[in-house]
Design an enzyme around this catalytic site. Structure first.
Site, PDB file in Angstrom:
ATOM      1  N   ASP A 343       0.852  -1.190   0.000  1.00 41.43           N
ATOM      2  CA  ASP A 343       0.000   0.000   0.000  1.00 41.43           C
ATOM      3  C   ASP A 343       0.889   1.241   0.000  1.00 41.43           C
ATOM      4  O   ASP A 343       2.099   1.150   0.204  1.00 41.43           O
ATOM      5  CB  ASP A 343      -0.896  -0.034   1.244  1.00 41.43           C
ATOM      6  CG  ASP A 343      -2.061   0.939   1.174  1.00 41.43           C
ATOM      7  OD1 ASP A 343      -2.445   1.340   0.066  1.00 41.43           O
ATOM      8  OD2 ASP A 343      -2.593   1.294   2.242  1.00 41.43           O
ATOM      9  N   GLU A 346       2.646   4.873  -4.173  1.00 42.08           N
ATOM     10  CA  GLU A 346       2.652   5.756  -5.354  1.00 42.08           C
ATOM     11  C   GLU A 346       4.014   6.429  -5.599  1.00 42.08           C
ATOM     12  O   GLU A 346       4.306   6.691  -6.776  1.00 42.08           O
ATOM     13  CB  GLU A 346       1.557   6.820  -5.215  1.00 42.08           C
ATOM     14  CG  GLU A 346       0.151   6.282  -5.314  1.00 42.08           C
ATOM     15  CD  GLU A 346      -0.280   5.500  -4.068  1.00 42.08           C
ATOM     16  OE1 GLU A 346      -1.056   4.545  -4.221  1.00 42.08           O
ATOM     17  OE2 GLU A 346       0.187   5.841  -2.968  1.00 42.08           O
ATOM     18  N   ASP A 424      -9.194   3.741  -2.726  1.00 45.28           N
ATOM     19  CA  ASP A 424     -10.073   4.202  -1.648  1.00 45.28           C
ATOM     20  C   ASP A 424     -11.360   4.780  -2.211  1.00 45.28           C
ATOM     21  O   ASP A 424     -11.533   6.001  -2.340  1.00 45.28           O
ATOM     22  CB  ASP A 424      -9.348   5.236  -0.792  1.00 45.28           C
ATOM     23  CG  ASP A 424      -8.155   4.644  -0.044  1.00 45.28           C
ATOM     24  OD1 ASP A 424      -8.098   3.405   0.067  1.00 45.28           O
ATOM     25  OD2 ASP A 424      -7.298   5.403   0.411  1.00 45.28           O
TER      26      ASP A 424
END
Length: 989
Positions: A343, A346, A424
């Protein structure tokens, strides 16, 4: 030679040069020979050399793009005939068919994204163009840099990114499947998932202790709801330090894993890239000793704030760092870890406007990836390379098990290492609808193993929303429920008995279909075909099918659902491809479950509805669902192996090709071909021959034998179909939708059981939630598709306060809708709200889209005295009307606020300026504009300067507040405070 076009003068459009590569029908285009030499190595290709080596062929491209160089950008343009449909572009919100849309490939932590968000967590600079004839062409811009993909003009693909990068085209080929198979020869196919990974996954941020995890596992088994995996979010760690476990809440992860394994569950644990900067923390010390961190421009390790606080970040572009990480993963697996969740990769960074690390950070990349480059070059592949390192670490840990990695960030080619999910999302009907197209777009971009957070990550689902989402989510390639901290429980049993029953039925369907899913993944792994596909794949020539967003294909199986809250799938007329499509169910039909159809000419295999994958065995009864075509024939195949490991690479598998044929009134079902070295297990086989309308004929036999079915007379078949249709209709009439608002006793949060009020007129679409602060949740400019504002239910978005304090009264109170005017001839569409802010005061707001100027959103707000006590002389306490909108920055480094102040001074306020206040002669002279240079758009906010005492600009993580403050004074009935202002989007040259 300068190949950048950096003098700003630009070049005239010219045809790109080409050479054939890889295989027939695949071409590489470059601006020139010099540009070809200057291009960076391919990170998307599984073997970057394949992009560099021409092949002999007599084929020439059917479409040649043009290029121009302008302001340090390489602009590439394809022009196709009208009627061409565009798909792909990877992980994107909004519509399935992409004409009219523009996206930017820049991996972004995009909590609560909407249909107009232009950059999400992954980057796929790839477009699938389906021509009017059904022939299909794939276009890949093979660059890791930020890339604009502009599809706003019909039939035109425009790609803009810094030079020099090649364009790779695939086709045109006769079908879109052929294009995706050709793409996979370049960028690779999906890793072969272990079979357990195709079961249902249960997740939450977070299950806070091993006891809670065990409780969740026990409840699944007690309630006989199928599930295979439980996930551990970040709170299992010791202070968010990766590769650690909290000693009080997760004191013995190996024992927890053993308990889960004994009950048929796998355990997946999260690992983020941010490593806590803390001397004495062995992971930090080891990484520092091995010099694996991403560097700042001055050569020192970059430090950014994430969950643990100050963190350093591994440089996954470097083989030494990847090996270091992989060995940490190898050791981590010894705790009984079955899979890993990457997670925040990015990479996400807190407390900075860009939400990521500086673009001038330095990566010491391997030469085959591009060598030493700044972060702007490697940003989009950081997550993919982290997933690769994690995958390789799991391979090191156990050569006999297939790794399972889930990654949030990715790039085209990530499917070689990891599954993904759509980030999300929100617990709304809009996000339920959008999740179908998002899964399909990822599949059309080479990533077949994806799914959304079922029920929505942020916010509280209602029983009907959750049940409906589980119904369709159980048919997605990746099937996981997940929810945010602070929300209600979102397990399948959390919404009352009716929703629980629908969820159980949905997951039983999935588990019966697991033989079919597993076969589809073997096909995807070996050929590059998608697992879930839009229904136009059944007939690419049919324009009716190209925009269908509530149905999709799983091979020859068609899933049709409803994403409308007040209608079940049976109430909607399905758009079906031409030919035979026969409805069936598992005697479980329900308005909140999808309707299933099997294509004529197909056979698919079903298994028993076990509670988890390890309950199944090869000796289980096998069901073959048969749908004959108009010629009385059907075929299908089934792939079987151990469900894990790599024996299938050495012949340790069984592929069975089944055929059914009708001759006169006899249907014969038999095996006509087998592959692999496995012996056929001794098992019974159940043939279900679909007749139509849910009716079917049954026959039993042993697998491997020829089985025959006697077809009844035509009149009897018609009667069976008619009776089945009548039963289905009666059953659906007597089966109600899950109650929308039923909540279990003690559950908090009803906010999303209510529908936001929508203003949709002219250039604007707004969603407003009167019951919490009268908040404007989203504000989308329809012509550009840009969502300038989107927020949580309970904070951010467009708020107003009644005091100078942040989030003072006004932003959380329940507002009443005083007046709601829908657009009519000559009238505006408007909404008037009032909220009681205490002390005899109300905050009143009118939001309007005027009929005579639909380019505007006008907002008039006031604080008014309604019942101020006489003892105060009719005057209230000191109040200040504070307008506080939180606008999204699609491109933070390319965004600024522009205005001219009352004294004539021109201002450009950029994110690095922090918080700025303006008053007196420095006040904007009646308007200011939020500019996005990448979009060439500005959001203009005009206001009555006589009503505004102060303006404030506050830059935050991916957002900016443009605040308007009134003076600070008491009000009476005769002297309210008022601010009148409006928004308009304009082009910015």
């Amino acid at each position: 030679m300068n190949v950048s076009g950096g003098d700003g003068s630009g070049t005239a459009p010219s045809d790109m040069i080409f050479e054939p590569i890889l295989e027939g029908g695949v071409f590489r285009f470059d601006c020139s020979v010099e540009h070809r030499k200057a291009a960076f190595p391919s990170v998307s290709f599984k073997n970057s050399k394949h992009r560099e080596v021409p092949i002999p062929t007599h084929i020439v491209p059917a479409f040649t793009p043009t290029f121009s160089l302008f302001q340090e950008q390489q602009v590439v343009t394809f022009v196709f005939s009208p009627g061409t449909s565009f798909y792909g572009t990877g992980e994107v919100g909004g519509q399935l068919e992409r004409t009219g849309k523009r996206v930017f490939t820049w991996n972004t932590d995009a909590w609560g994204y909407g249909p107009g968000t232009t950059s999400l967590y992954q980057s796929h600079p790839w477009v699938l163009a389906v021509l009017p004839t059904g022939e299909t062409l794939g276009v890949l811009a093979d660059t890791t840099r930020k890339c604009e993909i502009d599809l706003r003009k019909e039939g035109v693909i425009r790609i803009i990114s810094p030079p020099s990068y090649p364009i790779i085209t695939f086709g045109p080929f006769s079908t879109p499947t052929t294009v995706l198979q050709s793409l996979s020869h370049a960028v690779g196919t999906i890793f072969m998932p272990p079979k357990w990974a195709l079961g249902y996954h249960q997740c939450r941020w977070s299950y806070m202790s091993d006891k809670r995890v065990a409780e969740i596992a026990k409840t699944f088994r007690d309630k006989k709801i199928p599930s295979d995996v439980i996930w551990m979010d970040i709170d299992y760690m010791d202070g968010f330090r990766c590769f650690t476990f909290d000693k009080e809440r997760f004191p013995d992860p190996s024992a927890l894993a053993k308990h889960l394994h004994n009950n048929g569950f796998k355990a997946i644990w999260m690992l983020d890239p941010g490593i806590k900067q803390e001397e004495g923390f062995d992971v930090y010390d080891s990484g520092s000793t091995n010099d694996v961190w991403v560097k700042r421009a001055d050569g020192k390790p970059f430090i950014g704030e994430v969950w643990p606080g100050p963190c350093v970040f591994p440089d996954y572009t470097n083989s030494k760092a990847r090996s270091w990480w992989a060995n940490l993963v190898k050791d981590f697996i010894s705790n009984g870890v079955d899979g890993i969740w990457n997670d925040m990769n990015e990479p996400a960074v807190f407390k900075v406007v860009t939400k990521t690390m500086p673009e001038n950070n330095i990566h010491r990349g391997d030469n085959e990836l591009g060598g030493v480059q700044n972060h702007s070059h490697y940003h989009n592949v950081y997550g993919m390379l982290m997933a690769r390192s994690t995958y390789e670490g799991m391979e090191l840990a156990d050569k006999n098990k297939r790794p399972f990695v889930l990654t949030r960030a990715g790039f085209i080619g990530s499917q070689r290492y990891a599954a993904t999910w759509t980030g999300d999302n929100l617990s709304t009907w809009e996000h339920l609808h959008m999740s179908i197209s998002m899964v399909l777009q990822l599949g059309l971009s080479g990533q077949p193993l994806s799914g959304p957070d079922i029920g929505g990550f942020a916010g509280n689902a209602t029983p009907r929303l959750f049940g409906r989402w589980m119904g369709v989510g159980a048919m997605f390639p990746f099937c996981r429920g997940h929810s945010e901290a602070g929300t209600d429980n979102h397990e399948p049993w959390s919404f009352g008995e009716e929703c629980e029953e629908v969820c159980r039925a949905a997951l039983r369907r999935r588990y019966q279909l697991l033989p079919h899913f597993y076969t589809l993944f073997y096909i995807a792994h070996t050929t590059g075909a998608p697992v879930a596909a839009p229904i136009f794949f059944a007939d690419p020539k049919d324009p009716r099918l190209r925009t269908v967003e509530n149905a999709f294909l799983l091979g020859s199986l068609l899933i049709h659902t409803s994403t409308l809250s007040n209608q079940g799938s049976h109430e909607l007329q399905p758009v079906l491809p031409r030919g035979t499509w026969l409805r069936f169910d598992f005697e479980d039909s329900h308005p909140d479950l999808p309707t299933l159809y099997l294509q004529g000419g197909s056979i698919i295999a079903l298994g028993p509805p076990h509670l988890h994958v390890e309950e199944s065995s090869l000796s289980d009864d096998l069901t073959l669902l048969v749908s004959l075509d108009e010629n009385g024939k059907a075929v299908g195949l089934l792939f079987e192996d151990d469900g894990d490991g790599y024996g299938y690479r050495e012949g340790g598998y069984l592929i069975t090709h089944y055929i059914a044929e009708r001759q006169s009134s006899i249907i014969t079902v038999k095996i006509f071909k087998t592959e692999g070295e496995w012996q056929r297990p001794k098992r019974r086989i159940h043939i279900q021959l679909l007749l139509g309308g849910g009716a079917m004929l049954d026959a039993w036999g042993m697998d491997g034998e020829t089985i025959q079915i006697q077809m009844p007379p035509e009149s009897e078949v018609s009667a069976l179909i008619s009776t089945s249709n009548e039963r289905f209709t009666l059953h659906m009439e007597n089966t109600k939708l899950i109650p929308e608002k039923e909540m279990l006793h003690g559950q908090k949060g009803m906010e999303l059981s209510r529908e936001p009020v929508e203003l949709n007129s002219g250039d604007w679409k707004l969603n407003i939630v009167p019951w919490i602060g009268g908040r404007i949740l989203s504000m989308t400019h329809v012509p550009s598709g840009v969502q300038w504002l989107h927020s949580r239910i309970e904070m951010s978005g467009y708020e107003e306060y009644s005091g100078t304090e942040y989030r003072s009264a006004g932003c959380t109170e329940e507002y009443n809708v005083i007046e709601r005017d829908l657009e009519q001839a000559g009238e505006e569409e408007s909404l008037i709200l009032e909220g009681d802010v205490g002390g005899g005061l109300v905050l009143r707001r009118k939001i309007a889209i005027p009929k005579d100027n639909p380019r505007l959103v006008q907002i008039t707000s006031s604080i008014e005295a309604r019942s101020v006590g006489a003892g105060s002389g009719g005057f209230s306490r000191l109040v200040c009307l504070r307008v506080h909108p939180t606008f999204c920055l699609m491109h933070p480094t390319e965004s600024f606020v522009s205005f001219t102040s009352i004294d004539g001074t021109k201002h450009e306020v950029w994110p690095d300026s922090g918080e700025q206040l303006y008053q007196g002669n420095n006040l904007p002279h009646g308007e200011w504009m939020l500019v996005d240079k990448s979009l060439n758009l500005g959001l203009v906010n005009r206001f009555d300067v006589s009503q505004v005492f102060k303006c404030s600009i506050h830059w935050d993580c991916g957002t900016v507040n443009l605040e308007l403050w009134s003076e600070d004074r008491p009000v009476s009935k005769e002297s309210p405070l008022k601010i009148e202002h409006e928004y308009e989007v304009t082009s910015f040259p």
